[in-house]
Design a protein around this motif. Structure first.
Motif, PDB file in Angstrom:
ATOM      1  N   TYR A  81       0.824  -1.199   0.000  1.00 31.50           N
ATOM      2  CA  TYR A  81       0.000   0.000   0.000  1.00 31.50           C
ATOM      3  C   TYR A  81       0.865   1.259   0.000  1.00 31.50           C
ATOM      4  CZ  TYR A  81      -3.501  -3.372   1.438  1.00 31.50           C
ATOM      5  OH  TYR A  81      -4.331  -4.457   1.492  1.00 31.50           O
ATOM      6  N   ASP A  82       0.316   2.349  -0.565  1.00 36.57           N
ATOM      7  CA  ASP A  82       1.009   3.631  -0.501  1.00 36.57           C
ATOM      8  C   ASP A  82       0.608   4.362   0.784  1.00 36.57           C
ATOM      9  OD1 ASP A  82      -1.500   4.835  -0.918  1.00 36.57           O
ATOM     10  OD2 ASP A  82      -1.049   5.461  -2.968  1.00 36.57           O
ATOM     11  N   ARG A  83       1.104   5.577   0.977  1.00 35.71           N
ATOM     12  CA  ARG A  83       0.845   6.352   2.200  1.00 35.71           C
ATOM     13  C   ARG A  83      -0.627   6.711   2.364  1.00 35.71           C
ATOM     14  NH1 ARG A  83       4.206   6.177   5.986  1.00 35.71           N
ATOM     15  NH2 ARG A  83       3.899   8.289   6.711  1.00 35.71           N
ATOM     16  N   ASN A  84      -1.405   6.676   1.276  1.00 33.93           N
ATOM     17  CA  ASN A  84      -2.828   6.998   1.345  1.00 33.93           C
ATOM     18  C   ASN A  84      -3.704   5.761   1.505  1.00 33.93           C
ATOM     19  OD1 ASN A  84      -2.398   9.803   0.975  1.00 33.93           O
ATOM     20  ND2 ASN A  84      -2.095   9.424  -1.211  1.00 33.93           N
ATOM     21  N   GLY A  85      -3.083   4.593   1.609  1.00 31.13           N
ATOM     22  CA  GLY A  85      -3.830   3.355   1.792  1.00 31.13           C
ATOM     23  C   GLY A  85      -4.307   2.706   0.499  1.00 31.13           C
ATOM     24  N   LYS A  86      -3.870   3.230  -0.638  1.00 35.73           N
ATOM     25  CA  LYS A  86      -4.251   2.633  -1.918  1.00 35.73           C
ATOM     26  C   LYS A  86      -3.297   1.490  -2.255  1.00 35.73           C
ATOM     27  CE  LYS A  86      -6.466   6.679  -3.782  1.00 35.73           C
ATOM     28  NZ  LYS A  86      -6.652   7.566  -4.900  1.00 35.73           N
ATOM     29  N   ILE A  87      -3.836   0.469  -2.891  1.00 33.46           N
ATOM     30  CA  ILE A  87      -3.044  -0.707  -3.253  1.00 33.46           C
ATOM     31  C   ILE A  87      -2.032  -0.357  -4.339  1.00 33.46           C
ATOM     32  CG2 ILE A  87      -3.125  -3.024  -4.239  1.00 33.46           C
ATOM     33  CD1 ILE A  87      -5.939  -3.279  -3.021  1.00 33.46           C
ATOM     34  N   LEU A  88      -0.775  -0.645  -4.072  1.00 33.05           N
ATOM     35  CA  LEU A  88       0.293  -0.460  -5.069  1.00 33.05           C
ATOM     36  C   LEU A  88       0.486  -1.739  -5.878  1.00 33.05           C
ATOM     37  CD1 LEU A  88       3.022   1.437  -3.017  1.00 33.05           C
ATOM     38  CD2 LEU A  88       1.539   2.367  -4.796  1.00 33.05           C
ATOM     39  N   THR A  89       0.601  -2.878  -5.178  1.00 37.14           N
ATOM     40  CA  THR A  89       0.805  -4.156  -5.851  1.00 37.14           C
ATOM     41  C   THR A  89      -0.050  -5.227  -5.198  1.00 37.14           C
ATOM     42  OG1 THR A  89       2.639  -4.824  -4.415  1.00 37.14           O
ATOM     43  CG2 THR A  89       3.205  -3.617  -6.431  1.00 37.14           C
ATOM     44  N   LYS A  90      -0.437  -6.191  -6.000  1.00 37.22           N
ATOM     45  CA  LYS A  90      -1.147  -7.371  -5.505  1.00 37.22           C
ATOM     46  C   LYS A  90      -0.604  -8.557  -6.294  1.00 37.22           C
ATOM     47  CE  LYS A  90      -5.652  -9.512  -4.929  1.00 37.22           C
ATOM     48  NZ  LYS A  90      -7.102  -9.372  -5.116  1.00 37.22           N
TER      49      LYS A  90
END
Length: 137
Positions: A107-116
């Motif tokens: 996750y990034d600093r905003n809580g959005k998924i970067l990788t799965k």
């Protein structure tokens, strides 16, 4: 007859262990229901673990479990940075060889998924980690 005696003892151990940790979030009714199921190969959680940074923030939390007579990670594990922001989740799914997997999300600093990404559960069968393109069936 042995199963009738052993299951209540396991249930009592989990309940006592959960309350001994004195952390309300550590009590999982679902884990207890899994223990009560008939299959000994069903993964279940028996110890909820929380690791802390020196500043008191949670570093990692998850479940030490049991599958096929082996102590393993089961279910969701959460990793946080020193400020308490979620940085990684790991979902561990122990199963028979070839159907085992784990899903790792960052996750990034905003809580959005970067990788799965989906991988085989390499620790379970002590083999090399391989990225999979889909969840095994």
């Amino acid at each position: 007859m042995k199963k009738i005696i052993i299951l209540p003892l396991i249930f009592l151990f989990i309940v006592c262990h959960s309350f001994a940790n004195s952390v309300k979030e550590n009590f999982d009714h679902y884990a207890i229901s899994l223990i009560m199921s008939s299959s000994s190969n069903t993964p279940f959680c028996y110890s909820f673990l929380i690791d802390y940074y020196p500043n008191g923030q949670i570093k990692e939390r998850g479940c030490q479990g049991h599958y096929n007579a082996t102590g393993v990670f089961v279910g969701n594990w959460y990793e946080y940075d020193i400020s308490g922001m979620l940085v990684r989740t790991k979902y561990y799914h122990p199963d028979e060889f070839g159907k085992d997997y784990k899903i790792i999300m960052t996750y990034d600093r905003n809580g959005k998924i970067l990788t799965k990404k989906i991988f085989n559960y390499d620790d379970l069968y002590e083999n090399e980690e391989v990225e999979l393109h889909e969840i095994p069936k």
